[in-house]
Every structure is written in structure tokens, then in C-alpha cells.
Design a protein around this motif. Sequence first.
Motif, PDB file in Angstrom:
ATOM      1  N   UNK A 307      27.455 -38.280 -23.275  1.00 24.99           N
ATOM      2  CA  UNK A 307      27.795 -37.678 -24.563  1.00 24.99           C
ATOM      3  C   UNK A 307      28.980 -38.443 -25.158  1.00 24.99           C
ATOM      4  N   UNK A 357      22.119 -41.275 -29.987  1.00 22.82           N
ATOM      5  CA  UNK A 357      22.583 -40.172 -29.130  1.00 22.82           C
ATOM      6  C   UNK A 357      23.993 -39.738 -29.574  1.00 22.82           C
ATOM      7  N   UNK A 359      25.430 -40.200 -32.509  1.00 20.23           N
ATOM      8  CA  UNK A 359      25.382 -39.615 -33.854  1.00 20.23           C
ATOM      9  C   UNK A 359      24.939 -38.153 -33.755  1.00 20.23           C
ATOM     10  N   UNK A 360      23.956 -37.907 -32.907  1.00 20.80           N
ATOM     11  CA  UNK A 360      23.462 -36.544 -32.696  1.00 20.80           C
ATOM     12  C   UNK A 360      24.562 -35.660 -32.092  1.00 20.80           C
ATOM     13  N   UNK A 366      26.107 -29.494 -33.129  1.00 20.21           N
ATOM     14  CA  UNK A 366      26.064 -29.943 -31.741  1.00 20.21           C
ATOM     15  C   UNK A 366      27.436 -30.372 -31.217  1.00 20.21           C
ATOM     16  N   UNK A 369      28.925 -27.764 -28.810  1.00 24.17           N
ATOM     17  CA  UNK A 369      28.063 -27.535 -27.650  1.00 24.17           C
ATOM     18  C   UNK A 369      28.020 -28.749 -26.727  1.00 24.17           C
ATOM     19  N   UNK A 370      28.153 -29.933 -27.277  1.00 16.47           N
ATOM     20  CA  UNK A 370      28.013 -31.125 -26.432  1.00 16.47           C
ATOM     21  C   UNK A 370      29.290 -31.967 -26.369  1.00 16.47           C
ATOM     22  N   UNK A 372      32.489 -31.449 -27.417  1.00 20.71           N
ATOM     23  CA  UNK A 372      33.672 -30.725 -26.927  1.00 20.71           C
ATOM     24  C   UNK A 372      33.484 -30.297 -25.466  1.00 20.71           C
ATOM     25  N   UNK A 373      32.276 -29.863 -25.148  1.00 24.28           N
ATOM     26  CA  UNK A 373      31.971 -29.453 -23.771  1.00 24.28           C
ATOM     27  C   UNK A 373      32.172 -30.642 -22.811  1.00 24.28           C
TER      28      UNK A 373
ATOM     29  N   UNK B  11      18.787 -38.066 -37.856  1.00 26.45           N
ATOM     30  CA  UNK B  11      19.767 -38.815 -37.039  1.00 26.45           C
ATOM     31  C   UNK B  11      19.785 -40.285 -37.485  1.00 26.45           C
ATOM     32  N   UNK B  31      14.847 -40.546 -26.628  1.00 29.18           N
ATOM     33  CA  UNK B  31      16.056 -39.753 -26.896  1.00 29.18           C
ATOM     34  C   UNK B  31      15.964 -38.400 -26.188  1.00 29.18           C
ATOM     35  N   UNK B  38      21.543 -34.918 -20.450  1.00 35.81           N
ATOM     36  CA  UNK B  38      22.828 -34.405 -20.953  1.00 35.81           C
ATOM     37  C   UNK B  38      22.899 -32.880 -20.795  1.00 35.81           C
ATOM     38  N   UNK B  41      25.211 -30.542 -18.537  1.00 34.56           N
ATOM     39  CA  UNK B  41      26.606 -30.081 -18.710  1.00 34.56           C
ATOM     40  C   UNK B  41      26.664 -28.613 -19.130  1.00 34.56           C
ATOM     41  N   UNK B  46      33.404 -23.863 -18.318  1.00 36.69           N
ATOM     42  CA  UNK B  46      34.529 -24.584 -18.941  1.00 36.69           C
ATOM     43  C   UNK B  46      35.402 -23.675 -19.811  1.00 36.69           C
ATOM     44  N   UNK B  51      40.014 -29.497 -23.844  1.00 41.89           N
ATOM     45  CA  UNK B  51      39.255 -30.758 -23.914  1.00 41.89           C
ATOM     46  C   UNK B  51      40.179 -31.955 -23.672  1.00 41.89           C
TER      47      UNK B  51
END
Lengths: 482, 95
Positions: A307, A357, A359-360, A366, A369-370, A372-373, B11, B31, B38, B41, B46, B51
Motif C-alpha cells: 500500500x 495500486x 492511486x487507488x 480508500x 481504510x488502506x 492510513x491503516x 483509476x 490489480x 493487501x 491488513x 490498530x 500512523x
Amino acid sequence: MINLSIRQMADMLTTKQISVQELNGVYHDRARQFNDRTNALISVYEELCAREVMQAQDLLGKAAHPLAGIPLIHKDLFCTRGQTTTCGSNMLEHFIPPYDATVVSRLSAAGMITHGKANMDEFAMGSSNEHSAYGPVANPWDLSRVPGGSSGGSAAAVAARMTPVATGTDTGGSIRQPAALCGITGIKPSYGRVSRYGMVAFASSLDQGGVLAPAADDCGLVLSAMSGHDPLDSTSARRPGWAWQKPESADLTGVKVGVIQDWVDGLQDEAIKQLTLQAIETLKAQGASLIDIHLPHADLAVSAYYVLAPAECSSNLSRFDGVRFGHQTAQAQNLEDLYRRSRSEGFGEEVKRRIMIGTWALSSGYYDAYYLKAQKIRRLISDDFRQAFDQCHVLACPVSPELAFKHGEKADGVSMYQADQFTIPASLAGLPCLSMPIGHAAGLPVGLQLIGRYYDEQSILAVADQYQQLTRHHLQVPEAFL
Amino acid sequence: MSINRKELEEIATLAQLHIPEQQVSQITDSLNQVMGMIEHINGAQTSGVEPMAHPHEGWQQWREDVVTDQSHKTALLKLAAHADEDHYLVPKVIE
């Protein structure tokens, strides 16, 4: 000649047992002779090399730097003034930087002779050096296999002794993994130790320049010369200068080595596991005390990395717009079309995948969810290391879960990404780490990773050097390149 | 998490990339494979964790606010595919 250490070469130069021209002639000829087989180099310098040889020869009569006259190859993402810097990409095929990277200028100022630029995975994205616009690099130990990546050209060039030392960069394992697969030593220093100025950016919070060479002592000498604060890079640390101190003996008494036992136990390749255990036992026999270390969040590292690194990559690579530098399409209908076609034609498939990936992951909906996580997981992993270093001075663990694989064997990205499962955690924490050769399995090299406390390159290099005082794995050269 | 064709196009637009029609399916699959990895996670606990954006977080190096660099206009314009003495040249933007 090809198995002399940098110290031995420097001694021979200063005592006039060999001239700068003779020493560099040997490596220049080897670079030319073996590049057809390895494809390790994108460019080989003639005029520049000859000019630097003359300058270094003059320097030797005066108070020369200990590295004066020593041959060197740079990974082709360090900007070199007046010389093409491709980053392994069609995007930068004709890019000639108007300035030198700080790493380049510092090593040139020390009198090192630049012989050329090493092949690499495009924009440093890859673990096999198959993602280069200039063709795949072959592993000198078995030409049908990959050298690892992304600094695969640097590693293969050193393994084939086309150069005694090369620079590389490491974002998630790009120095350590190819060093392991090619049977040499490679160090990624602490984040901030080496200036990133003029180093084409992939993921700015992770990228770090380092060194690949046969021995830890060679790496320490060159890393010392390229380290230190650089006002041109605000992320280079304002710390006192560091100079590598070679240990006088192989005695490791008093050194606490933390063994990441879960990673060793989890190795599927029995030969790699046995060599790893043997190397750790050798450290113990040298006097080190072993401590079992567990990093509870490390299994999340690869997912979090894929990520964070693509997110930073999508931002960094947005600068390639086809207008200011780099490839420009010949078919644009309008400005938007020019951006999209230039980028799509200039970038390879793996780079485009990572840009998308990233950019998404940064897009609305997102981000929390991704992105920051993943940053929170980065904290957890960093804290794991902090707690581990309350108990030990250095950590020992595998570098790669597998031996060098065949070209084309890993067609899908995800299985390739898992090749970095043992190298990514230390990268996320910004820690210094290295790979050193510990033997061969099925004729292919295996490495052991040493990870140090923040800014403690000295300890990991010292342990590696002390191991290498008693072993000869780092001196092995593939028979076809003797 | 997985994406469909419409999301892939969004995207690609954000990333300023052109995706040829014949590659849409392959790139979508590729993708989705990475996104599946991914996804791992999401199982991590958390809550309450700060962060970590950078190994050097918490400090920023400052420098004196003085001009240290000179104009490199000529050298930089030379790197462009199309430029005149003062400008980068691009296709016409305003009709």
C-alpha cells in the motif's frame, strides 16, 4: 587480482605495485567481456573512465583518499551529469541529467573511477531484474536464473567481478535480496544516512542508497565515503560523520545476536534453513550469545508495504508528464492525451501496475481504510524492532525464502512480492541491514540478513566482517567468470 | 476488495494512464490479485495506533531562508522534447 579486497587494491596502488590504469584496465576488460552474458550493465564508460583514471593517478602522489583509483559501477538511477540515466525505463531512455547525485559526486571526489551504469528493474520496482526496458539480467551463478532485484545489475556485476564494488538502492530489499542471490555482501544503511539527492525517487520514505561488494569491509569503506548530511536533501540526517572501523579480531564475545526464529523455522527450503542455522551457530562459536526474538506484526509487512510504496510511487512518478523531460508521445491529440500516452508508452507494465495500486490506495474512500491503516501497521512493526533491540545488539534472519529462480518462473506479481517478505520489515522501520553470503545450495548462493539499531551500521558490518574473517563464502566466484 | 472495469477506468484517469481495450481484463485481474494480498491488513488490530509516515517523523530540518540556487533555465529546457528559449511547448490547449 579479482579477489583482492579494496584495502589490498588501495595498498597496491599507493605502494606502486600496480598503476591506476592497470587496475582499472582489468575491470574495464572484464566489464566489456562479460556484459554479453550477464547484461548487468546498461552503459560502459570509455572517455570518462579514461579521464578519471588520469586524475586518480595524479592524486595518488599526494594525500589521496583511500578509495582513489578503485573501480566502481553506479546503479542507473543515480544521476550522472552528462551521462544517460535511464532508471531501466524507456521513459528515461534519452535522459541526460545536468547534475550529479550526491552519492556520485562524493565517490568521484574520493577518486573512485566510474566504469558505467548497472541494469535494474524499471524505477527500482521488482525483485528479479526482469522488469527492465534494457532486458533481463542473468545471475552469474546460473545464467538461466534471475540475479534478484531491483539492484540486480549491480549484484551480478560484482558477482562476476566486472567491478569490485557497485552502488545500489533498497526500498523493500533491492540491495539485500540480489546480494543474497548473487553470493555477495550488500548493505542498506539507515534511512537518512545517505543523501537521496539525485537518486530518482520511487518511495521517498523508504528509498535509501547503499553498497554491494564481495566483503563487508569493502562495503564499509565505500559507505563511509558516501554517507553524511547533505544540505541538498532535507531527509539526510544531521549527524556527525561516520567512518567504518574494521574489527581487529573475529571474537564476538559480548555481542548479543537476536535470532528471528519464526522466520528461520518457517523456511520451506530445507537447504536454506540448514545454511542459515549453520551460520548462526558459527556466530555463536565466535562468542556471540543468541537470543530468540519474535516480531509479532512482521507478517503484515508485505501487505502494508504494497500500500505504502505504491502510494508514494504514484505521487513521485506523476512528475513524468512527457513535457519537461522523459519520453513524449508522437501521437497526442491534445494536452491530456499527451500526458496519458506519454506515460503509457514510457512506463513498463509493472510500473504502471504500482502507479495504479497507489492511486487507488490514495483515492477518496480508500485512504483511511488502506493508506492510513498501512501506516499504523508500519508503526507496530517499528515498535516490534524497538522492543527487540532492548534485548540484543543485532538481529539475524534469512534474506530470501528461496534460491535464485528461473527467468519467467514467477509470472504473477504477488508471488514475486512475497520474495521480499524478510527484507521489507526492516525497510518499513528505516533500519540498517545487510546480506552476507553463508554458502551454496544446489550451486546457488544463500545469504544471511543482519539488522541493526537505527544508525548502527557499524555493528552489523562488524559482525559480518568478523564472520568473513573465518569464512570464504564471500570470496567465491562463479567458475565461468574466473 | 476488488475493482471492476468502471473503477479501473477511474483509476487510470486519475493516474493519467491510457489502457488499451485489449488489456482491460488482464490489468483488472492483475490489480485485483494485488488488492487481495493487501486485504490482509484489514485483520490487524490498530485502534489507538498512531500512523507512521516516515522514519524521521517528529522532526523537520530547517534551513536559512536564503537563495542558494541559481536559474538553470537553459539546462532544464534542454531536457524537454519540445521547447523554445523560454517555454515548454505542448499541444494547443485553448481552441
